[in-house]
Scaffold this motif. Structure first.
Motif, mmCIF file in Angstrom:
data_model
loop_
_atom_site.group_PDB
_atom_site.id
_atom_site.type_symbol
_atom_site.label_atom_id
_atom_site.label_comp_id
_atom_site.label_asym_id
_atom_site.label_seq_id
_atom_site.Cartn_x
_atom_site.Cartn_y
_atom_site.Cartn_z
ATOM 1 N N ALA A 14 0.832 -1.209 -0.045
ATOM 2 C CA ALA A 14 -0.179 -0.196 0.012
ATOM 3 C C ALA A 14 0.869 1.345 -0.060
ATOM 4 C CB ALA A 14 -0.979 -0.061 1.148
ATOM 5 N N GLU A 15 2.024 1.336 0.988
ATOM 6 C CA GLU A 15 2.835 2.245 0.828
ATOM 7 C C GLU A 15 3.484 2.740 -0.335
ATOM 8 O OE1 GLU A 15 4.873 1.197 4.196
ATOM 9 O OE2 GLU A 15 3.354 1.784 5.669
ATOM 10 N N ASN A 16 3.862 1.569 -1.002
ATOM 11 C CA ASN A 16 4.694 1.696 -2.597
ATOM 12 C C ASN A 16 3.559 2.295 -3.474
ATOM 13 O OD1 ASN A 16 7.183 1.192 -1.473
ATOM 14 N ND2 ASN A 16 6.725 -1.255 -1.875
ATOM 15 N N HIS A 17 2.396 1.967 -3.412
ATOM 16 C CA HIS A 17 1.283 2.273 -4.213
ATOM 17 C C HIS A 17 0.927 3.693 -4.013
ATOM 18 C CE1 HIS A 17 -2.824 0.755 -5.886
ATOM 19 N NE2 HIS A 17 -2.031 1.685 -6.791
ATOM 20 N N ILE A 18 1.063 4.172 -2.871
ATOM 21 C CA ILE A 18 0.759 5.579 -2.544
ATOM 22 C C ILE A 18 2.075 6.519 -3.167
ATOM 23 C CG2 ILE A 18 1.143 7.315 -0.670
ATOM 24 C CD1 ILE A 18 -0.476 5.402 1.084
ATOM 25 N N LEU A 19 3.069 5.952 -3.160
ATOM 26 C CA LEU A 19 4.301 6.460 -3.768
ATOM 27 C C LEU A 19 3.964 6.538 -5.166
ATOM 28 C CD1 LEU A 19 7.145 7.710 -3.069
ATOM 29 C CD2 LEU A 19 8.149 5.426 -3.637
ATOM 30 N N LEU B 148 1.198 6.414 -6.894
ATOM 31 C CA LEU B 148 0.001 7.334 -7.214
ATOM 32 C C LEU B 148 0.366 8.794 -6.879
ATOM 33 C CD1 LEU B 148 -2.951 5.235 -5.760
ATOM 34 C CD2 LEU B 148 -2.502 5.471 -8.161
ATOM 35 N N GLY B 149 1.168 8.979 -6.143
ATOM 36 C CA GLY B 149 1.324 10.556 -5.739
ATOM 37 C C GLY B 149 2.561 11.279 -6.554
ATOM 38 N N CYS B 150 3.639 10.336 -6.859
ATOM 39 C CA CYS B 150 4.718 10.973 -7.308
ATOM 40 C C CYS B 150 5.150 10.583 -8.937
ATOM 41 C CB CYS B 150 5.917 10.673 -6.485
ATOM 42 S SG CYS B 150 5.981 11.200 -4.883
ATOM 43 N N GLU C 94 6.170 6.055 -16.090
ATOM 44 C CA GLU C 94 6.588 5.400 -14.727
ATOM 45 C C GLU C 94 5.541 4.469 -13.942
ATOM 46 O OE1 GLU C 94 9.868 8.683 -13.303
ATOM 47 O OE2 GLU C 94 7.792 9.099 -12.851
ATOM 48 N N GLY D 168 -4.450 4.666 -11.672
ATOM 49 C CA GLY D 168 -4.842 6.174 -11.421
ATOM 50 C C GLY D 168 -4.841 6.859 -12.526
#
Lengths: 223, 223
Positions: free
Chosen positions: B132-137, B139-141, B146, B179
Motif C-alpha cells: 500500500a505504501e509503495n502504491h501511494i508513492l 500514485l502521488g509521485c 513510470e 490512477g
DNA sequence: CGACTCCTTGACAGCGTTCAACAGTAGTGG
DNA sequence: CCACTACTGTTGAACGCTGTCAAGGAGTCG
C-alpha cells in the motif's frame, strides 16, 4: 537534536490505545522541528507516541520527489506496524515531544499472551491500513479541490473540530501529502476562501477557520 | 456463482505462508470471472487463498470512479488483515479457484498461542502495508509512463519473470490500479513497444514479451 | 451476421504544473 | 532599531501532460 529527559512525570492522561502498558514502559524524548525520529531502512527499535507537536512520515525518490504518507498528531502512535526495518522516514514538523518504548518490551508483552495489548496493536495496524487505503483512493481518483477538501476534513476531525484549525505543516507538506504542487494547494484554498467556506485568521495562512463544514463536506468525494 | 467442492484433494503444495495451518483447514471455492468474493462493508468471515486465476480488490466512489488497491494472483492470501468488516470489494477477474478458511478458526489458533501462525499473519499484514505504501508513492509521485513501467515490473516479478507475461486484467483494470485512463495506459504501452522494450505476442494485447528488462527498469522510478 | 467488448490511435481541450514575480513573516546581526 | 536574508505563501501567465471525445480495428459470442 534528541534529548531524553527520563520517564514521564506529568499528570496528564495518556490519550491512546496503548495506555494500559503503563507509564514505566515509556520514556520521553524531544525533537526540534525538522529533525528526524528515524530514517527509512533503519532498524526499527522503538515505537513512538506523540505527546505534543506533529510528525510527518514520508518516502523519497532519488530525484527529490517526496510522498508524505501520513501526518501524526498528539496522541498518535507511530511505527508499531514496522517490522525489522522502518519503511519510511519520520520527521518532526515542529518542536515535538514523544514518548518512546522499546519494541522488544512491547513484543515481550505480546508473547506472554497479553490479550488487551495484542488487540490494541491489531487495532492500530488496522487503522494504519485503513488510512493507507483511503489515501490511495484519494491519490488515484480525486481532483485537486477534492483532495484539499479531504485534507481539511481529515485534519478538522483529528483536531476535534476546533474553532481555529492551526496547521503545523507547510503548504509543501500538504502538497506532498496530496500528490500535487504548492501552487495548486494554494489556489484550491483560495477558491474555498472566495466561497466563504473558510477564512484565514489574522495574517497567518496556517490558521484556518471553517465557516461551513457541511458545505465543505458537500465538496468532498462521496464513497 | 460460488461452488463449494469440499476439502481440497489435490497433491499440489500450498504455495503460501499459511500452509502450516494444514489442509483440513481450507475448503475450495470457484468463482466465475466478474463475480464477487466479498463486498466492501460486509462482515469479514473468511480468509481467501488463491489457487488459480486472479482477483482485483477495489473501492468505488458513488459516481463510479474506481480505485483498484491490488491484484491478487495464484498463491496470494487475501483479507487476513480485514477485521470486523471488509474495507474493499474483491472480484474475480477471470475464472478463479480459491481456498477459503473461517477467520474464527484462524483466530482460534492464534489465541492458543500458535507462534508460527501468528508470525505468518504478521508477515502478511506487513507485506500488505508495504504494498500500500509503495502504491501511494506511485500514485502521488510518478508520471504515466513510470506508472506503467512499475506495473509491468511488479507483475513480471510476481509471475516469476516468465517468457510471456499473460495479463489476466483488462486495460481498464490497469488504469484503475494506476490512477489513469485506459487511453493513457495504451499510449504508454505503445511507447514501450515502439522502443522495442516489449512486444505483444500474436494479436492478443494481453500477452506481453519483455525484451529488455534492464532497459525497462531504467525507465522506472528509483527510490 | 450483428452486437458487444476490448484496445488503439488521433484530435483537441483542460487541469494542473512550471516559471516568474511579489508580498508577508521570521530570524540574524550590525 | 533597521537592513538583510531566507523562507513561506499567493497569484498570474504560459506550457504540456493527461483526460476527453471520437473513430475504427479486432476478437468473441449468440
Amino acid at each position: 537534536m534528541l534529548v531524553r529527559v527520563g520517564a514521564n512525570k506529568t499528570a496528564e492522561p495518556v490519550p491512546s490505545q496503548l495506555s494500559e502498558l503503563g507509564r514505566a514502559f515509556w520514556s520521553e524524548c524531544k525533537y526540534r522541528g525538522g529533525s528526524k525520529l528515524f530514517k527509512e531502512a533503519e532498524p526499527a527499535s522503538h515505537v513512538y507516541q506523540i505527546r505534543e507537536g506533529a510528525v510527518r512520515t514520508y518516502k523519497q525518490l532519488s530525484d527529490g520527489r517526496r510522498q508524505i504518507g501520513a501526518f501524526h498528531l498528539a496522541g498518535d502512535i507511530l511505527a508499531v506496524e514496522n517490522c525489522e526495518t522502518h519503511r519510511f522516514t519520520a520527521e518532526a514538523i515542529v518542536d515535538t515531544t514523544v514518548w518512546i518504548a522499546k519494541r522488544r518490551s512491547l513484543f515481550a508483552r505480546l508473547a506472554k499472551g497479553d490479550i488487551p495489548a495484542a488487540n490494541n496493536v491489531r487495532d492500530l495496524v488496522t487503522r494504519t491500513l485503513e488510512h493507507a487505503e483511503n489515501h490511495i483512493l484519494l491519490l488515484g481518483c480525486q481532483n485537486s479541490l477534492e483532495k484539499v477538501v479531504a485534507f481539511l476534513l481529515e485534519i478538522d476531525r483529528r483536531l476535534g473540530h476546533p474553532d481555529v484549525m492551526v496547521l503545523p505543516m507547510t503548504r509543501r507538506d500538504i502538497a506532498d501529502y496530496l500528490g500535487m504542487t504548492v501552487e495548486t494547494v494554494s489556489r484550491s484554498l483560495s477558491v474555498l476562501r472566495d466561497e466563504r467556506i473558510l477564512s484565514f485568521r489574522g495574517t497567518k495562512q496556517r490558521e484556518i477557520v471553517l465557516h461551513d463544514r457541511s458545505k465543505l463536506a458537500e465538496r468532498a468525494t462521496s464513497v
